[in-house]
Design an enzyme around this catalytic site. Structure first.
Site, PDB file in Angstrom:
ATOM      1  N   SER A 135       0.815  -1.165   0.025  1.00 12.12           N
ATOM      2  CA  SER A 135      -0.094  -0.036   0.036  1.00 12.12           C
ATOM      3  C   SER A 135       0.871   1.133  -0.199  1.00 12.12           C
ATOM      4  CB  SER A 135      -0.686   0.239   1.138  1.00 12.12           C
ATOM      5  OG  SER A 135      -1.661   1.275   1.419  1.00 12.12           O
ATOM      6  N   LYS A 161      -1.175  -1.103  -4.351  1.00 15.61           N
ATOM      7  CA  LYS A 161      -2.363  -0.394  -4.025  1.00 15.61           C
ATOM      8  C   LYS A 161      -2.005   1.124  -3.818  1.00 15.61           C
ATOM      9  CE  LYS A 161      -4.476   0.086   0.322  1.00 15.61           C
ATOM     10  NZ  LYS A 161      -5.342  -0.739   1.441  1.00 15.61           N
ATOM     11  N   LYS A 163      -2.996   5.044  -2.654  1.00 21.74           N
ATOM     12  CA  LYS A 163      -4.247   5.627  -2.101  1.00 21.74           C
ATOM     13  C   LYS A 163      -4.470   6.904  -2.868  1.00 21.74           C
ATOM     14  CE  LYS A 163      -4.159   3.823   2.071  1.00 21.74           C
ATOM     15  NZ  LYS A 163      -5.323   3.350   2.728  1.00 21.74           N
ATOM     16  N   ASP A 188      -7.518   2.938  -2.963  1.00 18.38           N
ATOM     17  CA  ASP A 188      -8.168   3.133  -1.684  1.00 18.38           C
ATOM     18  C   ASP A 188      -8.407   4.347  -1.406  1.00 18.38           C
ATOM     19  OD1 ASP A 188      -9.094   2.747   0.827  1.00 18.38           O
ATOM     20  OD2 ASP A 188      -7.152   1.699   1.824  1.00 18.38           O
ATOM     21  N   GLU A 213     -11.105   0.260  -3.282  1.00 27.07           N
ATOM     22  CA  GLU A 213     -11.489   0.037  -2.046  1.00 27.07           C
ATOM     23  C   GLU A 213     -12.124   1.378  -1.249  1.00 27.07           C
ATOM     24  OE1 GLU A 213      -7.888  -1.178   0.007  1.00 27.07           O
ATOM     25  OE2 GLU A 213      -8.599  -1.123   2.132  1.00 27.07           O
ATOM     26  N   ASP A 238     -13.543  -1.727   3.019  1.00 24.46           N
ATOM     27  CA  ASP A 238     -12.520  -1.870   4.079  1.00 24.46           C
ATOM     28  C   ASP A 238     -13.300  -1.480   5.517  1.00 24.46           C
ATOM     29  OD1 ASP A 238     -10.766  -1.373   6.074  1.00 24.46           O
ATOM     30  OD2 ASP A 238      -9.173  -0.373   4.929  1.00 24.46           O
ATOM     31  N   LYS A 262      -9.592  -6.733   8.131  1.00 25.49           N
ATOM     32  CA  LYS A 262      -8.658  -6.476   9.290  1.00 25.49           C
ATOM     33  C   LYS A 262      -8.737  -6.939  10.544  1.00 25.49           C
ATOM     34  CE  LYS A 262      -7.172  -2.207   6.912  1.00 25.49           C
ATOM     35  NZ  LYS A 262      -7.209  -0.500   6.971  1.00 25.49           N
ATOM     36  N   GLY A 290      -3.778  -3.992   6.061  1.00 27.95           N
ATOM     37  CA  GLY A 290      -2.841  -3.608   7.153  1.00 27.95           C
ATOM     38  C   GLY A 290      -3.128  -2.229   7.885  1.00 27.95           C
TER      39      GLY A 290
HETATM   40  O1  OSB Z   1      -7.023   1.928   4.485  1.00 25.66           O
HETATM   41  O2  OSB Z   1      -6.061   0.225   4.395  1.00 25.66           O
HETATM   42  C1  OSB Z   1      -6.035   1.247   4.961  1.00 25.66           C
HETATM   43  C2  OSB Z   1      -2.917   2.418   6.717  1.00 25.66           C
HETATM   44  C3  OSB Z   1      -3.620   2.934   7.904  1.00 25.66           C
HETATM   45  C4  OSB Z   1      -4.988   3.221   7.811  1.00 25.66           C
HETATM   46  C5  OSB Z   1      -5.789   2.571   6.835  1.00 25.66           C
HETATM   47  C6  OSB Z   1      -5.257   1.863   5.913  1.00 25.66           C
HETATM   48  C7  OSB Z   1      -3.666   1.627   5.712  1.00 25.66           C
HETATM   49  C8  OSB Z   1      -3.182   1.067   4.588  1.00 25.66           C
HETATM   50  C9  OSB Z   1      -1.727   0.883   5.097  1.00 25.66           C
HETATM   51  O3  OSB Z   1      -3.445   0.990   3.664  1.00 25.66           O
HETATM   52  C10 OSB Z   1      -1.392  -0.874   4.778  1.00 25.66           C
HETATM   53  C11 OSB Z   1      -0.273  -1.068   5.440  1.00 25.66           C
HETATM   54  O4  OSB Z   1       0.845  -1.194   4.700  1.00 25.66           O
HETATM   55  O5  OSB Z   1      -0.159  -1.563   6.752  1.00 25.66           O
HETATM   56 MG    MG Z   2      -8.352   0.617   3.150  1.00 24.77          MG
END
Ligand code: OSB
Ligand code: MG
Length: 368
Positions: A135, A161, A163, A188, A213, A238, A262, A290
């Site tokens: 991510s 992925k 953001k 995402d 996402e 999510d 999660k 994550g």
């Molecule tokens: O939306 O998946 C998410 C990190 C913090 C809060 C929300 C998210 C995330 C990530 C990071 O996408 C995923 C990771 O590398 O741990």
């Molecule tokens: Mg997410």
């Protein structure tokens, strides 16, 4: 299973680089660790709440209070026959899944160490190797993002992925697709759009993403179902999936075609398993999300990802992407094929580096 004591610790640890989402940036983590001791074994869990209540309602401080005042006293008051039996004793606590989930996870690690079995096996996992993705947060420039993607693709990760948020979406994906036409790519939004953005979001279909996402509000199902009707890109939920009930409802109304599970958000391994099974019955694939975890949360995510319906690469990646030095040994490493080999020793299969944890601890409390 007789618990002798439970220790709650807060560690503070800087990320190797800031992680920015549509709801804000994180540079330094404040992580709660839960240690359960009894019958000559210890188990570790991690609370995945963030520093701010911007992903969900929890944060590091609320989780501390919920554990100290409600979850731990209840647990210490209840005779326990297994880790799975702990979940009902948190049932009266509404929400705060990351708090109770961190404690529940510690019990699973403890039980698996007590019984000399690897955690993944106790959970009913079947995979010995899990597929991994990364991510990548919002960057200062598209050039910077492209540089980061090149690094992760070269490392072998099976999907990327990125953001997105309003103003950092279509043009960015256009550039990414130009350079990486066959990359398994997803985006995402962490709830940054509304249904009023439907026409704009339809522009994303041309990038043939694996999934989009959580485009809409963190607590929404119905608008996601409406949006999914209008989109070709599969929606993955999510934030909106908190319980097996919300998962059932989401699938019943067609709010998503994929689910991100999660461990913290759903309140631990038992609930995660239940959501996993419900998705599997509905033919909806899942993957493990994550929360910028330390090695302890990461080790739990690895074990969780061995369940059969975790068929898509998760946001479970190498320790060194997050930390200069992790709190587990060996650190989590990814093969050139973009997989993690699941450790097979008892518990979650990594050694906890107590010395490192001591160095990072800013507060601790032991119960009873
Ligand atoms: O939306 O998946 C998410 C990190 C913090 C809060 C929300 C998210 C995330 C990530 C990071 O996408 C995923 C990771 O590398 O741990
Ligand atoms: Mg997410």
């Amino acid at each position: 299973m007789i618990i002798e004591r439970i220790t709650l610790r807060e560690i503070q640890i800087p990320l190797v680089s800031a992680f920015e989402t549509s709801f804000g940036a994180t540079i330094r983590r404040r992580i709660l660790l839960v240690e359960v001791l009894g019958e000559g074994a210890v188990g570790w869990g991690e609370v995945t709440a963030g520093e701010t209540p911007f992903y969900n309602e929890e944060n590091t401080d609320t989780a501390w209070i919920i554990l100290k005042d409600f979850a731990i006293p209840r647990l210490l008051d209840t005779p326990l026959i297994s880790a799975a039996a702990a979940t009902p004793c948190f049932q009266q606590i509404r929400g705060h899944h990351m708090a109770t989930g961190g404690l529940e996870a510690a019990l699973w690690d403890w039980e698996s160490r007590l019984s000399g079995r690897p955690l993944f096996d106790l959970l009913g996992g079947t995979r010995r190797e899990i597929p991994c993705g990364v991510s990548i947060g919002i960057q200062k420039s598209v050039e910077e993002l492209l540089r980061k993607i090149r690094v992760e693709v070269a490392a072998g990760y099976q999907r990327v992925k990125i953001k997105i948020k309003p103003g950092w979406d279509v043009d960015v994906l256009e550039r990414v697709r130009q350079e990486f036409p066959s990359l398994r790519l997803m985006a995402d939004a962490n709830g940054a759009y509304t249904l009023a953005d439907q026409e704009h979001l339809k522009l994303l279909d041309r990038f043939y993403l694996m999934m989009l996402e959580q485009p809409l509000a963190y607590d929404d199902l119905l608008d996601h179902a409406r949006l999914q009707q209008a989109l070709e890109t599969p929606i993955c939920l999510d934030e909106s999936i908190r319980t097996v009930r919300t998962a059932e409802q989401a699938m019943a109304i067609g709010a998503c075609r994929i689910v991100n599970i999660k461990l913290g958000r759903v309140g631990g391994h038992r609930n995660a398993r239940q959501i996993h099974d419900c998705c599997q019955e509905a033919n909806v694939p899942v993957w493990c999300g994550g929360m910028l975890e330390s090695g302890i949360g990461r080790a739990h995510n690895i074990a969780l990802s061995t369940l059969p319906n975790f068929v898509l690469p998760g946001d479970v990646s190498a320790s060194k992407r997050y930390w200069q030095q992790d709190i587990i040994t060996p650190e989590a490493e990814v093969t050139p094929q973009g997989t993690i080999l699941v450790p097979e020793s008892p518990g979650f299969g990594y050694k906890v580096n107590r010395e490192r944890i001591e160095q990072l601890t800013v507060r601790q409390e032991t119960f009873p």
